[in-house]
Design an enzyme around this catalytic site. Structure first.
Site, PDB file in Angstrom:
ATOM      1  N   ASP A 200       0.935  -1.533   0.008  1.00 31.52           N
ATOM      2  CA  ASP A 200       0.121   0.020  -0.074  1.00 31.52           C
ATOM      3  C   ASP A 200       0.915   1.299  -0.010  1.00 31.52           C
ATOM      4  OD1 ASP A 200      -2.672   1.251   0.268  1.00 31.52           O
ATOM      5  OD2 ASP A 200      -1.659   2.037   2.206  1.00 31.52           O
ATOM      6  N   GLU A 268      14.873 -15.328  -0.347  1.00 34.00           N
ATOM      7  CA  GLU A 268      15.430 -16.314   0.574  1.00 34.00           C
ATOM      8  C   GLU A 268      14.587 -17.381   0.468  1.00 34.00           C
ATOM      9  OE1 GLU A 268      16.173 -15.067   4.480  1.00 34.00           O
ATOM     10  OE2 GLU A 268      17.285 -12.946   3.952  1.00 34.00           O
TER      11      GLU A 268
END
Length: 531
Positions: A200, A268
């Site tokens: 956002d 990751e």
């Protein structure tokens, strides 16, 4: 090709999708119960608006705890169940992340209010001394997107910045604690199995460090970053197009370091690939592309398409400029979107009634043929228009700050079945949190299911055709306009949209799918795929 590079993502506005407990407000178990509907519709993923602990001043975009579920929507166990069921059905789940501001009920802001000026607690937000005698005036001239000044004064005389509602204080991203906290939030939800994040206000995290005044032409009455409303004058629109606005509160270069850090975190986690998509209201396609360079976020909403008028020429221009801007930045393919929870639904933007719906279907069919990902907003597959919500039922904070209707009209809960409100939205008999119109019986999922002329069945056909013809298609795309006709060529198919007022001769080719009835001629406000 990665899943997100060609996905169709369905936006779920959690309060208005489905209500499982009968309180009139949508919730996580309600979403879970309707996941088979989304699978059968033909989408690849869903994006869920914020369901975190919140006082709900801005319906979840004022977060008090980023690592828990608001009891209004369920529990962490409900979130886990939703993720598990979605993955069983082959659906990815993207959750909303709100990093520009917190709720004023967040523990950090409560600590800041209880601490003196200059304290470490206040440094997590943007507190400043005021101007004028005794610091009685705001520190600068910035305006809130929701109307009025972007500053509120606290009891000891300092002011804090809020680019949105006063209950949403902006964070100070120059404080290292803020970045560390949000990395923890990312990992919390990634560990629970989410497939990505919608970010956002992705362009707003950093402000110019000086917090200087904004230079605003006298004619410009909109708040910085505000989406143009229907009442924007031609003069204002043309002025905005000619000159880039001075916006010291948006698009600062430091924000890109945040997203490089996030990209490393996402990578990751490896397979299945996790992503982030930016809600970045940038001024140009080129600046939008900066957010999706190879080491930053995966996608950014392409609001140029959403903001384009009903014009073959303008459609061609935004398609070609978007693709070119992203290619020049070596970025991911574009995204395309026509409606969301912050803007007027596109059937209404295109004129409303039968003409607006025909145009909306034609624009959607064209959008689904373009390279990259498409984002749909809940209810557009039912042909829902903007609702004129009665003043006494409006709940958007911008309504209370400005007296303008705000965004409630695109957030009315979905009609699922039956002939009267709440149309199967929940087990109760009363109206939901925003009242539904009395004339929606013909628009419910139940009423449209199996009706080949319905908008719901059109969406199902269009999404199935996209999956069949464009899933592995070459990204190369050429768009051009001829008078009032848009022609797009991609992957061996030709897409033709008639944006004029009269029918035109149907081009040669076999019809794959169309947005409305076609014959020897292509009617006005209609699109078709040909091979």
């Amino acid at each position: 090709m990665s899943w997100w590079q060609h996905a169709v993502v369905y936006q779920v506005y959690v309060r208005s999708f489905a209500d499982a407990d009968g309180d009139g407000v949508g919730d996580l178990p309600g979403i879970t119960s309707r996941l088979p509907y989304l699978r059968d519709l033909g989408v690849d993923a869903l994006w869920i608006t914020p369901f975190y602990t919140s006082p709900q001043k801005d319906h979840g975009y004022d977060v008090a705890d980023y690592e828990d579920v608001d009891p209004l929507f369920g529990s962490l166990a409900d979130a886990d169940a939703l993720l598990a069921r979605a993955h069983e059905l082959g659906l990815r789940v993207i959750v909303d992340l709100v990093p520009n501001h917190t709720s004023d009920q967040h523990v950090w802001f409560q600590e800041a209010l209880a601490s003196p000026p200059g304290s470490e607690a206040r440094s997590r937000y943007l507190f400043r001394e005021g101007k004028g005698r005794g610091g009685s005036k705001p520190p600068n001239n910035w305006l809130s997107v929701f109307g009025g000044p972007a500053w509120t004064q606290v009891e000891d005389g300092q002011w804090y910045l809020h680019l949105f509602d006063s209950s949403q204080p902006d964070l100070n991203w120059r404080n290292l604690e803020v970045g560390d906290m949000f990395e923890g939030v990312l990992r919390f939800w990634l560990d629970r199995g989410v497939d990505g994040f919608r970010v956002d206000v992705a362009h707003g995290l950093y402000k110019e460090e000086s917090l200087r005044d904004q230079k605003r032409p006298k004619e410009a009455t909109r708040a910085p970053g505000e989406v143009p409303r229907d009442d924007s004058t031609d003069e204002t629109r043309s002025m905005v197009e000619r000159v880039l606005r001075d916006e010291p509160m948006w698009e600062q270069p430091e924000v890109h370091d945040v997203y490089r850090r996030w990209r490393r975190v996402l990578e990751e986690y490896g397979e299945p690939e996790r992503i982030a998509v930016a809600e970045a209201w940038t001024q140009t396609a080129e600046s939008m592309a900066q957010f999706v360079r190879p080491d930053e976020l995966h996608q950014a909403f392409n609001f140029g398409w959403l903001g384009t008028d009903w014009s073959a020429h303008d459609f061609a221009q935004v398609i070609n400029s978007s693709i070119a801007a992203l290619a020049s930045a070596h970025a991911s393919p574009p995204t395309w979107v026509l409606s969301n929870h912050d803007v007027i639904r596109h059937p209404s933007r295109y004129g409303g009634g039968p003409v607006g719906l025909a145009r909306a279907r034609a624009a959607t069919l064209t959008m689904l043929a373009l390279p990259g990902s498409a984002y749909l907003y809940q209810g557009e597959e039912l042909g829902l228009e903007q609702v004129d919500v009665p003043p006494e039922a409006r709940q958007d904070p911008s309504w209370f700050r400005t007296g303008e209707p705000g965004r409630d009209g695109c957030r009315v809960p979905l009609p699922w079945s039956g002939g009267a409100p709440p149309y199967g939205f929940g087990p109760g008999d009363g109206q939901p949190w925003i009242p539904q119109p009395d004339d929606w019986a013909g628009l419910t999922v139940e009423a449209q299911d199996g009706d080949e002329a319905s908008t719901l069945e059109f969406y199902r056909r269009a999404l199935a055709a996209r999956r069949e013809h464009f899933r592995d298609a070459d990204e190369a795309c050429v768009a051009e306009s001829r008078r009032n006709v848009l022609v797009v060529r991609r992957g061996g198919l030709t897409v033709v949209l008639n944006a004029g007022k009269r029918s035109v001769a149907m081009p040669d080719g076999e019809v794959v799918v169309s947005s409305g009835p076609v014959g020897d001629r292509l009617p006005a406000n209609t699109a078709v795929w040909l091979r």
